[in-house]
Design a protein around this motif. Structure first.
Motif, PDB file in Angstrom:
ATOM      1  N   PRO A  36      99.881 -16.590 -69.826  1.00  0.00           N
ATOM      2  CA  PRO A  36      98.421 -16.405 -70.974  1.00  0.00           C
ATOM      3  C   PRO A  36      98.172 -17.826 -71.586  1.00  0.00           C
ATOM      4  N   ARG A  37      97.963 -18.725 -71.963  1.00  0.00           N
ATOM      5  CA  ARG A  37      97.393 -19.825 -73.139  1.00  0.00           C
ATOM      6  C   ARG A  37      96.247 -20.297 -73.838  1.00  0.00           C
ATOM      7  N   ARG A  38      96.862 -20.540 -74.795  1.00  0.00           N
ATOM      8  CA  ARG A  38      94.822 -21.214 -75.285  1.00  0.00           C
ATOM      9  C   ARG A  38      94.875 -22.323 -74.769  1.00  0.00           C
ATOM     10  N   TYR A  39      93.405 -22.350 -75.258  1.00  0.00           N
ATOM     11  CA  TYR A  39      93.057 -23.445 -74.722  1.00  0.00           C
ATOM     12  C   TYR A  39      94.006 -25.166 -75.930  1.00  0.00           C
ATOM     13  N   THR A  40      93.590 -24.909 -77.202  1.00  0.00           N
ATOM     14  CA  THR A  40      94.636 -25.911 -77.771  1.00  0.00           C
ATOM     15  C   THR A  40      95.991 -25.998 -77.514  1.00  0.00           C
ATOM     16  N   ASP A  41      96.947 -25.408 -76.875  1.00  0.00           N
ATOM     17  CA  ASP A  41      98.179 -24.983 -76.514  1.00  0.00           C
ATOM     18  C   ASP A  41      98.258 -25.968 -75.211  1.00  0.00           C
ATOM     19  N   LEU A  42      96.971 -25.447 -73.950  1.00  0.00           N
ATOM     20  CA  LEU A  42      96.726 -26.355 -73.126  1.00  0.00           C
ATOM     21  C   LEU A  42      96.384 -28.269 -73.258  1.00  0.00           C
ATOM     22  N   HIS A  43      95.971 -28.165 -74.008  1.00  0.00           N
ATOM     23  CA  HIS A  43      95.798 -29.850 -74.737  1.00  0.00           C
ATOM     24  C   HIS A  43      96.485 -30.414 -74.656  1.00  0.00           C
ATOM     25  N   ALA A  44      97.485 -30.024 -75.602  1.00  0.00           N
ATOM     26  CA  ALA A  44      98.831 -30.241 -76.535  1.00  0.00           C
ATOM     27  C   ALA A  44      99.790 -30.443 -75.401  1.00  0.00           C
ATOM     28  N   ASP A  45     100.004 -29.159 -74.326  1.00  0.00           N
ATOM     29  CA  ASP A  45     100.519 -29.955 -73.220  1.00  0.00           C
ATOM     30  C   ASP A  45     100.023 -30.567 -71.788  1.00  0.00           C
ATOM     31  N   LEU A  46      98.819 -30.978 -72.156  1.00  0.00           N
ATOM     32  CA  LEU A  46      98.542 -32.307 -71.317  1.00  0.00           C
ATOM     33  C   LEU A  46      97.711 -33.122 -71.681  1.00  0.00           C
ATOM     34  N   PRO A  47      98.892 -34.229 -72.544  1.00  0.00           N
ATOM     35  CA  PRO A  47      99.271 -34.962 -73.049  1.00  0.00           C
ATOM     36  C   PRO A  47      98.190 -36.008 -72.120  1.00  0.00           C
ATOM     37  N   GLY A  48      97.133 -36.946 -72.078  1.00  0.00           N
ATOM     38  CA  GLY A  48      96.080 -37.896 -71.670  1.00  0.00           C
ATOM     39  C   GLY A  48      94.836 -36.598 -70.724  1.00  0.00           C
ATOM     40  N   VAL A  49      94.719 -35.910 -70.695  1.00  0.00           N
ATOM     41  CA  VAL A  49      93.763 -34.834 -70.513  1.00  0.00           C
ATOM     42  C   VAL A  49      92.559 -35.072 -71.728  1.00  0.00           C
ATOM     43  N   SER A  50      91.068 -35.608 -71.215  1.00  0.00           N
ATOM     44  CA  SER A  50      90.548 -35.752 -72.141  1.00  0.00           C
ATOM     45  C   SER A  50      89.374 -33.613 -72.806  1.00  0.00           C
ATOM     46  N   THR A  51      88.633 -33.424 -73.989  1.00  0.00           N
ATOM     47  CA  THR A  51      88.620 -31.949 -73.865  1.00  0.00           C
ATOM     48  C   THR A  51      87.443 -31.684 -72.574  1.00  0.00           C
ATOM     49  N   ASP A  52      86.765 -32.923 -72.788  1.00  0.00           N
ATOM     50  CA  ASP A  52      85.990 -32.524 -71.569  1.00  0.00           C
ATOM     51  C   ASP A  52      85.868 -32.391 -70.077  1.00  0.00           C
ATOM     52  N   VAL A  53      87.021 -32.786 -69.901  1.00  0.00           N
ATOM     53  CA  VAL A  53      87.410 -32.937 -68.559  1.00  0.00           C
ATOM     54  C   VAL A  53      88.529 -31.299 -68.759  1.00  0.00           C
ATOM     55  N   LEU A  54      89.419 -31.247 -69.745  1.00  0.00           N
ATOM     56  CA  LEU A  54      89.387 -29.484 -69.625  1.00  0.00           C
ATOM     57  C   LEU A  54      88.973 -28.573 -69.565  1.00  0.00           C
ATOM     58  N   ALA A  55      88.081 -29.417 -70.515  1.00  0.00           N
ATOM     59  CA  ALA A  55      87.178 -28.000 -70.638  1.00  0.00           C
ATOM     60  C   ALA A  55      86.071 -27.829 -68.496  1.00  0.00           C
ATOM     61  N   SER A  56      85.941 -28.819 -68.471  1.00  0.00           N
ATOM     62  CA  SER A  56      85.505 -28.647 -67.119  1.00  0.00           C
ATOM     63  C   SER A  56      86.337 -28.136 -65.905  1.00  0.00           C
ATOM     64  N   ARG A  57      87.812 -28.367 -66.165  1.00  0.00           N
ATOM     65  CA  ARG A  57      88.666 -28.141 -64.859  1.00  0.00           C
ATOM     66  C   ARG A  57      88.905 -26.977 -65.067  1.00  0.00           C
ATOM     67  N   LEU A  58      88.574 -26.224 -66.212  1.00  0.00           N
ATOM     68  CA  LEU A  58      88.729 -24.414 -66.440  1.00  0.00           C
ATOM     69  C   LEU A  58      87.897 -23.677 -66.300  1.00  0.00           C
ATOM     70  N   LYS A  59      86.615 -24.085 -66.770  1.00  0.00           N
ATOM     71  CA  LYS A  59      85.528 -23.921 -65.648  1.00  0.00           C
ATOM     72  C   LYS A  59      85.192 -23.639 -64.387  1.00  0.00           C
ATOM     73  N   ASP A  60      85.474 -25.082 -63.930  1.00  0.00           N
ATOM     74  CA  ASP A  60      85.680 -25.171 -62.661  1.00  0.00           C
ATOM     75  C   ASP A  60      86.875 -23.350 -61.584  1.00  0.00           C
ATOM     76  N   MET A  61      87.672 -23.663 -62.590  1.00  0.00           N
ATOM     77  CA  MET A  61      89.136 -22.424 -62.012  1.00  0.00           C
ATOM     78  C   MET A  61      88.385 -21.358 -62.235  1.00  0.00           C
ATOM     79  N   GLU A  62      87.624 -21.037 -63.403  1.00  0.00           N
ATOM     80  CA  GLU A  62      86.813 -19.781 -63.221  1.00  0.00           C
ATOM     81  C   GLU A  62      86.238 -19.476 -62.375  1.00  0.00           C
TER      82      GLU A  62
END
Length: 226
Positions: A36-62
């Motif tokens: 399990p990872r927090r959103y901030t941890d995911l963003h830190a370990d996915l350099p280059g991804v925007s916050t909007d794209v990360l949020a959208s992908r996580l929503k799609d995965m849910e």
């Protein structure tokens, strides 16, 4: 958000790509396979991804049943994302992609980001083969901690270890093994790449002084002799 696009093909591969073919999705799976990872941890370990794209992908995965979001119990107030069983079934897919992509690690660009746990996927099969093929048989199982200059990660190998991994949703994890390791490997990133590309076995790396294996368990012995 615009409606999701589909290949509209009655094909298993097309259906799979409908679910995980978007840019960043499989790399998010890679991160969540470590636990399990927090959103901030995911963003830190996915350099280059925007916050909007990360949020959208996580929503799609849910929505597609690949991941869930839950709140940690007190005293923490953080939310974490974690893979569902369906999401964890992507582990062999990521392993196959890592094996196919390993030759492209021959050169590292100055702009390339790196995290220690990114080496877990290509090493999982190598470590499992080293333990099983050493003559120690199925008894060569347990937790291996891999230590690089960039950090460390741990993996679980073998029958009982695999059952434990299923229990806590992990086959590998970022950072030191929380309950201690049965064996520890110390090596540099270049050696790690050579092992993952099949150019070097762990045993040969030990004999050449490129890999240090510590521990007195059956698994540690198996890795030294592989």
């Amino acid at each position: 958000m615009p409606p999701r696009r589909s290949y509209d093909q009655y094909c298993a591969a097309a259906r799979a790509l409908d679910a995980v073919g978007d840019r960043w999705t499989l790399l998010i799976v890679r991160e969540l396979l470590a636990g399990p990872r927090r959103y901030t941890d995911l963003h830190a370990d996915l350099p280059g991804v925007s916050t909007d794209v990360l949020a959208s992908r996580l929503k799609d995965m849910e929505q597609r049943g690949l991941a869930t979001r839950r709140r940690l119990p007190p005293p923490s107030a953080a939310y974490v994302y974690e893979l569902t069983l369906r999401g964890r079934e992507l582990l062999p897919v990521l392993e196959a992609l890592a094996a196919w992509g390993a030759p492209a690690l021959a050169e590292r660009a100055p702009t390339d980001a790196v995290r220690a746990h990114w080496f877990a996927l290509p090493l999982l099969r190598c470590l499992a083969a080293a333990g099983a093929g050493s003559g120690a048989g199925p008894g060569a199982e347990g937790v291996v901690e891999v230590r690089l200059d960039e950090g460390c990660f741990h993996v679980r190998l073998g029958g009982a270890a695999a059952a434990d991994a299923a229990a806590d949703d992990r086959t590998y994890g970022d950072g030191p093994a929380p309950d201690g390791a049965d064996a520890a490997l110390t090596l540099d990133a270049a050696t790690c790449v050579a092992v993952s590309r099949g150019e070097l076995t762990i045993g040969l790396g030990v004999r050449e002084g490129r890999i240090e294996v510590s521990g007195d368990s059956v698994l540690a012995k198996a890795l030294r002799e592989s």
